[in-house]
Scaffold this active site. Structure first.
Site, PDB file in Angstrom:
ATOM      1  N   ASP A  52      24.524  62.343  46.171  1.00  0.00           N
ATOM      2  CA  ASP A  52      25.288  63.774  46.212  1.00  0.00           C
ATOM      3  C   ASP A  52      26.644  63.079  45.553  1.00  0.00           C
ATOM      4  O   ASP A  52      27.498  64.111  45.936  1.00  0.00           O
ATOM      5  CB  ASP A  52      25.898  63.869  47.835  1.00  0.00           C
ATOM      6  CG  ASP A  52      25.970  62.290  49.001  1.00  0.00           C
ATOM      7  OD1 ASP A  52      25.620  62.047  48.427  1.00  0.00           O
ATOM      8  OD2 ASP A  52      26.673  62.334  49.794  1.00  0.00           O
ATOM      9  N   GLU A 121      22.802  59.608  55.633  1.00  0.00           N
ATOM     10  CA  GLU A 121      23.652  58.382  56.133  1.00  0.00           C
ATOM     11  C   GLU A 121      23.491  58.616  57.653  1.00  0.00           C
ATOM     12  O   GLU A 121      23.684  59.822  58.407  1.00  0.00           O
ATOM     13  CB  GLU A 121      25.159  59.016  55.609  1.00  0.00           C
ATOM     14  CG  GLU A 121      25.075  59.196  54.095  1.00  0.00           C
ATOM     15  CD  GLU A 121      26.602  59.557  53.283  1.00  0.00           C
ATOM     16  OE1 GLU A 121      27.215  59.966  54.514  1.00  0.00           O
ATOM     17  OE2 GLU A 121      26.637  59.959  52.316  1.00  0.00           O
ATOM     18  N   GLU A 189      26.525  50.081  52.000  1.00  0.00           N
ATOM     19  CA  GLU A 189      28.031  50.012  50.606  1.00  0.00           C
ATOM     20  C   GLU A 189      29.241  49.731  51.745  1.00  0.00           C
ATOM     21  O   GLU A 189      29.429  49.708  53.190  1.00  0.00           O
ATOM     22  CB  GLU A 189      27.697  51.767  50.953  1.00  0.00           C
ATOM     23  CG  GLU A 189      29.627  52.315  50.141  1.00  0.00           C
ATOM     24  CD  GLU A 189      29.590  54.109  49.506  1.00  0.00           C
ATOM     25  OE1 GLU A 189      28.269  54.793  49.732  1.00  0.00           O
ATOM     26  OE2 GLU A 189      30.427  53.706  48.949  1.00  0.00           O
TER      27      GLU A 189
HETATM   28  N1  MHF Z   1      32.239  57.574  41.139  1.00  0.00           N
HETATM   29  C1  MHF Z   1      31.982  57.421  42.128  1.00  0.00           C
HETATM   30  N2  MHF Z   1      31.925  56.563  42.081  1.00  0.00           N
HETATM   31  C2  MHF Z   1      31.081  56.003  44.661  1.00  0.00           C
HETATM   32  O1  MHF Z   1      31.127  54.591  43.855  1.00  0.00           O
HETATM   33  C3  MHF Z   1      31.244  56.802  45.077  1.00  0.00           C
HETATM   34  C4  MHF Z   1      31.321  58.127  43.835  1.00  0.00           C
HETATM   35  N3  MHF Z   1      32.901  58.141  43.480  1.00  0.00           N
HETATM   36  N4  MHF Z   1      31.709  59.105  45.492  1.00  0.00           N
HETATM   37  C5  MHF Z   1      30.958  58.769  46.315  1.00  0.00           C
HETATM   38  C6  MHF Z   1      31.262  57.565  47.179  1.00  0.00           C
HETATM   39  C7  MHF Z   1      33.226  57.485  47.339  1.00  0.00           C
HETATM   40  N5  MHF Z   1      33.347  55.962  47.251  1.00  0.00           N
HETATM   41  C8  MHF Z   1      33.867  54.951  47.033  1.00  0.00           C
HETATM   42  C9  MHF Z   1      35.607  55.816  46.878  1.00  0.00           C
HETATM   43  C10 MHF Z   1      36.999  54.311  46.525  1.00  0.00           C
HETATM   44  C11 MHF Z   1      36.631  53.395  47.284  1.00  0.00           C
HETATM   45  C12 MHF Z   1      37.429  52.471  47.949  1.00  0.00           C
HETATM   46  O2  MHF Z   1      38.480  52.463  46.831  1.00  0.00           O
HETATM   47  N6  MHF Z   1      37.847  51.721  48.327  1.00  0.00           N
HETATM   48  C13 MHF Z   1      38.726  50.476  48.223  1.00  0.00           C
HETATM   49  C14 MHF Z   1      38.666  49.988  49.798  1.00  0.00           C
HETATM   50  C15 MHF Z   1      40.539  49.452  50.331  1.00  0.00           C
HETATM   51  C16 MHF Z   1      39.592  48.822  51.523  1.00  0.00           C
HETATM   52  O3  MHF Z   1      39.360  49.214  52.628  1.00  0.00           O
HETATM   53  O4  MHF Z   1      39.556  47.428  51.227  1.00  0.00           O
HETATM   54  C17 MHF Z   1      38.742  49.251  46.807  1.00  0.00           C
HETATM   55  O5  MHF Z   1      39.546  49.051  46.898  1.00  0.00           O
HETATM   56  O6  MHF Z   1      37.561  49.193  46.255  1.00  0.00           O
HETATM   57  C18 MHF Z   1      35.002  52.740  48.159  1.00  0.00           C
HETATM   58  C19 MHF Z   1      34.132  54.062  47.673  1.00  0.00           C
HETATM   59  C20 MHF Z   1      32.291  55.452  46.638  1.00  0.00           C
HETATM   60  N7  MHF Z   1      31.315  55.983  46.154  1.00  0.00           N
HETATM   61  C1  KIV Z   2      26.453  55.434  45.588  1.00  0.00           C
HETATM   62  C2  KIV Z   2      25.720  55.562  45.925  1.00  0.00           C
HETATM   63  C3  KIV Z   2      24.959  54.968  47.193  1.00  0.00           C
HETATM   64  C4  KIV Z   2      25.047  57.599  47.338  1.00  0.00           C
HETATM   65  O1  KIV Z   2      25.119  57.817  47.888  1.00  0.00           O
HETATM   66  C5  KIV Z   2      25.818  58.270  45.878  1.00  0.00           C
HETATM   67  O2  KIV Z   2      25.321  58.293  44.352  1.00  0.00           O
HETATM   68  O3  KIV Z   2      25.809  59.872  46.636  1.00  0.00           O
HETATM   69 MG    MG Z   3      25.288  59.543  48.359  1.00  0.00          MG
END
Ligand code: MHF
Ligand code: KIV
Ligand code: MG
Length: 273
Positions: A52, A121, A189
């Site tokens: 998604d 999820e 994740e």
């Molecule tokens: N392009 C894309 N890639 C993804 O992996 C992804 C999506 N979209 N959309 C749905 C979710 C959203 N996701 C995400 C988006 C942002 C972070 C992020 O920036 N995390 C911080 C964590 C900071 C913390 O809590 O320490 C990071 O710095 O990595 C993580 C997962 C993973 N999934």
């Molecule tokens: C990041 C993966 C595990 C996902 O659920 C998605 O692409 O929607």
């Molecule tokens: Mg998903």
């Protein structure tokens, strides 16, 4: 370099459990159309996810919440036509798993569109009911714990989960519960490396990590991210652009598969301590 082996037998659900027993890493990528599906398949990727995340990387929304079952079924049909070897998993969109009836109807649509497994999820009581309901009706299920993007409004952002001792304990219990309910696979994740390692060691079903360290039974990345496309939000720590070293789209996928199978990806720079 990993060489594509198009003669390899197509993946099956029981073969995933066998891979965990054998200590063979599972390599997964998201995919949303037939052109990329052919390339992903030729690159020897084991599992393909119609995530998604398509709401963000394909549709341009800022969360996964607007995605519908019809959207996911459409992309599943497109991807299925391009695959001959990889196992196809489709995400149940936001609230398509809100009740056992809705989940069964949506999952049937996704399997009839060409998926071999659906992913959902969380491990709330009604989600465990849904997992049991689907598993008892011969629908393979992938669970998804840790950062669950469909919870973004209540979480207040995309943040690492399971950092506190109590949250870590709850995650470990949820992992036990989804396997007990009949899930065949578990995506973890954005969880700290030691927690994902401990869950993986205990888990009877294979774990697939994204931002969950190198000790999971497999890894998944969003296709657009590993090809270096801008995702719309800040680039998460676990994202690596494989296009540079891969030299081509299929080369990037092969470099990613190689790195996962050899244990060089994810390293500490692409994991949460
Ligand atoms: N392009 C894309 N890639 C993804 O992996 C992804 C999506 N979209 N959309 C749905 C979710 C959203 N996701 C995400 C988006 C942002 C972070 C992020 O920036 N995390 C911080 C964590 C900071 C913390 O809590 O320490 C990071 O710095 O990595 C993580 C997962 C993973 N999934
Ligand atoms: C990041 C993966 C595990 C996902 O659920 C998605 O692409 O929607
Ligand atoms: Mg998903």
């Amino acid at each position: 370099m990993y060489t594509a082996t198009p003669n390899d037998a197509p993946w099956t659900v029981p073969a995933l459990a066998q891979a965990k027993r054998d200590g063979r890493k599972l390599v997964m990528l998201t995919c949303y159309d037939a052109g990329f599906a052919r390339t992903v398949d030729a690159a020897g990727i084991d599992l393909v996810l119609v995530g998604d995340s398509l709401g963000m990387v394909v549709q341009g929304h800022d969360s996964t919440l607007p995605v519908t079952v019809a959207d996911t079924a459409y992309h599943t049909r497109c991807v299925a036509r391009g695959l001959s070897r990889a196992l196809l998993v489709a995400d149940l969109p936001f609230q398509a798993d809100a009740s056992t009836d809705r989940a069964l109807a949506a999952s049937t649509e996704l399997l009839q569109a060409g998926a071999a497994m659906v992913k959902l999820e969380g491990a709330a009581p009604h989600k465990l009911d849904v997992i049991r309901h689907l598993a008892q009706r011969e629908i393979p299920v992938c669970a998804h714990l840790g950062l669950t993007p469909q919870s973004v409004l209540r979480l207040g952002g995309y943040k690492v989960q399971g950092r506190e001792a109590e949250a870590a304990r709850r995650l470990q219990e949820d992992a036990r519960a989804v396997a007990e309910a009949g899930a065949d696979l578990l995506v973890l994740e954005c969880v700290p490396t030691p927690l994902a390692e401990s869950i993986t060691r205990e888990s009877p079903i294979p774990t697939i990590g994204i931002g969950a360290g190198p000790h999971c039974d497999g890894q998944v990345l969003v296709l657009h991210d590993m090809l270096g496309l801008r995702s719309g939000h800040r680039r998460p720590r676990f994202v690596k652009d494989f296009l540079e070293e891969g030299g081509s789209v299929q080369g990037a996928m092969e470099a990613y598969a190689d790195a996962v199978r050899s244990g060089t990806f994810p390293d500490a720079a692409h994991s949460y301590a």
